[in-house]
Design a protein around this motif. Structure first.
Motif, short mmCIF file in Angstrom:
data_model
loop_
_atom_site.label_atom_id
_atom_site.label_comp_id
_atom_site.label_asym_id
_atom_site.label_seq_id
_atom_site.Cartn_x
_atom_site.Cartn_y
_atom_site.Cartn_z
N GLU A 150 0.83 -1.20 0.00
CA GLU A 150 0.00 0.00 0.00
C GLU A 150 0.87 1.25 0.00
O GLU A 150 0.59 2.22 -0.72
CB GLU A 150 -0.92 -0.02 1.22
N ALA A 151 1.93 1.23 0.82
CA ALA A 151 2.84 2.38 0.89
C ALA A 151 3.51 2.63 -0.47
O ALA A 151 3.67 3.77 -0.90
CB ALA A 151 3.89 2.14 1.96
N HIS A 152 3.89 1.53 -1.15
CA HIS A 152 4.52 1.67 -2.47
C HIS A 152 3.55 2.28 -3.47
O HIS A 152 3.93 3.19 -4.24
CB HIS A 152 4.97 0.29 -2.96
N LEU A 153 2.30 1.85 -3.46
CA LEU A 153 1.31 2.38 -4.38
C LEU A 153 1.00 3.85 -4.09
O LEU A 153 0.67 4.61 -5.00
CB LEU A 153 0.03 1.55 -4.31
N ASP A 154 1.10 4.22 -2.81
CA ASP A 154 0.81 5.61 -2.42
C ASP A 154 2.06 6.50 -2.48
O ASP A 154 1.98 7.68 -2.12
CB ASP A 154 0.25 5.64 -0.99
N HIS A 155 3.20 5.92 -2.90
CA HIS A 155 4.46 6.66 -3.01
C HIS A 155 4.82 7.31 -1.67
O HIS A 155 5.15 8.50 -1.61
CB HIS A 155 4.36 7.73 -4.11
N ARG A 156 4.79 6.52 -0.65
CA ARG A 156 5.15 7.02 0.68
C ARG A 156 5.95 5.96 1.43
O ARG A 156 6.03 4.81 1.00
CB ARG A 156 3.89 7.37 1.49
N VAL B 134 -10.08 4.68 3.27
CA VAL B 134 -11.03 5.78 3.21
C VAL B 134 -10.38 7.01 2.60
O VAL B 134 -10.96 7.70 1.76
CB VAL B 134 -11.57 6.10 4.63
N GLU B 135 -9.13 7.30 3.01
CA GLU B 135 -8.41 8.44 2.47
C GLU B 135 -8.21 8.29 0.96
O GLU B 135 -8.36 9.25 0.20
CB GLU B 135 -7.05 8.58 3.16
N TYR B 136 -7.86 7.07 0.54
CA TYR B 136 -7.65 6.83 -0.90
C TYR B 136 -8.94 7.05 -1.67
O TYR B 136 -8.93 7.67 -2.74
CB TYR B 136 -7.14 5.41 -1.12
N GLU B 137 -10.05 6.53 -1.15
CA GLU B 137 -11.33 6.68 -1.84
C GLU B 137 -11.74 8.15 -1.98
O GLU B 137 -12.25 8.57 -3.00
CB GLU B 137 -12.42 5.89 -1.10
#
Length: 281
Positions: A79-85, A271-274
């Motif tokens: 998830e962190a990789h997909l969010d670039h964090r 929720v933040e992603y949505e």
């Protein structure tokens, strides 16, 4: 060796479930539509469930179910990789705690299988108790706030999923007698019923309140219920003494707490992603 193969299958299952969940999450449209990538996520998760079933056929519920919880942990770096964090200290801390707790539980208890299948009388008793429990939960949801309604429906979904794992273990044992034999036993029909009930309860939980409320309850109840059923109904045992037993209980409590923390974090991130995805549309 008798622990290694089912443990390896369970870990692989947890990894695929985490990947499938993230693929479905990221492939969903802002309006809840279903895309081709969403179906890819379903396929990956289904393959993960197949590995879990194979692990249950070879090992005990006490061994397999705690390892399935690792799906929550595997989802963090992806998830962190997909969010670039980068993962936060908080995530690393509880992720490491969960990993150590699961490793300690498996290494200390060395779970031993019990009898292969529950009798028809035992299954009937489980069904009756399950109906009473779920009926009580549904009635209670009518008298509580939306927050607790989501919590109760989430717990109900987790309970049903735990029962599903228990039934799948029996089903895998029956496959050894021949494929068509499974249709002469009640487990396969109960799995369909229980799985449907779990999905319905899950959707009602999501509709009642945010994911942070229901998702941790689902995540914790599934392994807890499956392990309890394995001990009470199949005679599975942990090879520990009194002192070790007390330590194992503490490890389990810490493991479940770490799971709740990480599951709540995962729900908050979803929720933040949505919200961000909806705003960008």
């Amino acid at each position: 060796m008798h622990l290694f193969l089912p443990a390896a299958l369970a870990v692989a299952s947890a990894l695929l479930v985490a990947i499938g969940t993230l693929v479905r999450q990221r492939a969903s449209t802002a309006r809840g539509g279903i895309t081709r990538r969403w179906w890819l996520g379903v396929l990956i998760a289904a393959f993960g469930f197949g590995l879990q079933a194979a692990a249950l056929g070879l090992g005990s519920l006490m061994l397999v179910q705690p390892l399935i919880v690792l799906s929550v942990l595997f989802a963090l770096p992806m998830e962190a990789h997909l969010d670039h964090r980068r993962l936060t200290v908080h995530e690393w801390k509880w992720g490491l705690t969960l990993t150590l707790c699961i490793a300690a539980f498996v290494l200390i208890t060395r779970p031993s299988p019990g009898q292969h299948q529950a009798s028809a009388g035992v299954l009937a008793t489980v069904i009756a108790l399950l109906v009473v429990l779920l009926g009580a939960l549904v009635i209670t949801t009518r008298f509580v706030s939306l927050h607790y309604r989501a919590l109760l429906f989430g717990a109900a979904s987790g309970v049903l999923t735990g029962v599903q794992s228990f039934l799948v273990k029996g089903l895998m044992e029956q496959l050894g007698e021949g494929f068509f034999t499974i249709f002469t036993h009640p487990e396969i029909y109960l799995i369909v019923l229980v799985a449907t009930g779990s999905v319905v309860a899950q959707q009602m939980a999501f509709a009642a309140h945010d994911l942070q409320t229901s998702f941790p309850a689902m995540t914790v109840m599934e392994p807890a219920v499956a392990m309890i059923l394995g001990v009470l109904l199949l005679g599975e045992r942990a090879q520990v003494g009194v002192v070790e037993g007390i330590f194992v209980v503490l490890v389990l409590l810490l493991m479940f707490y770490a799971t709740v923390v990480l599951a709540k974090h995962a729900a908050e991130r979803e929720v933040e992603y949505e919200v961000e995805h909806a705003v960008s549309q």
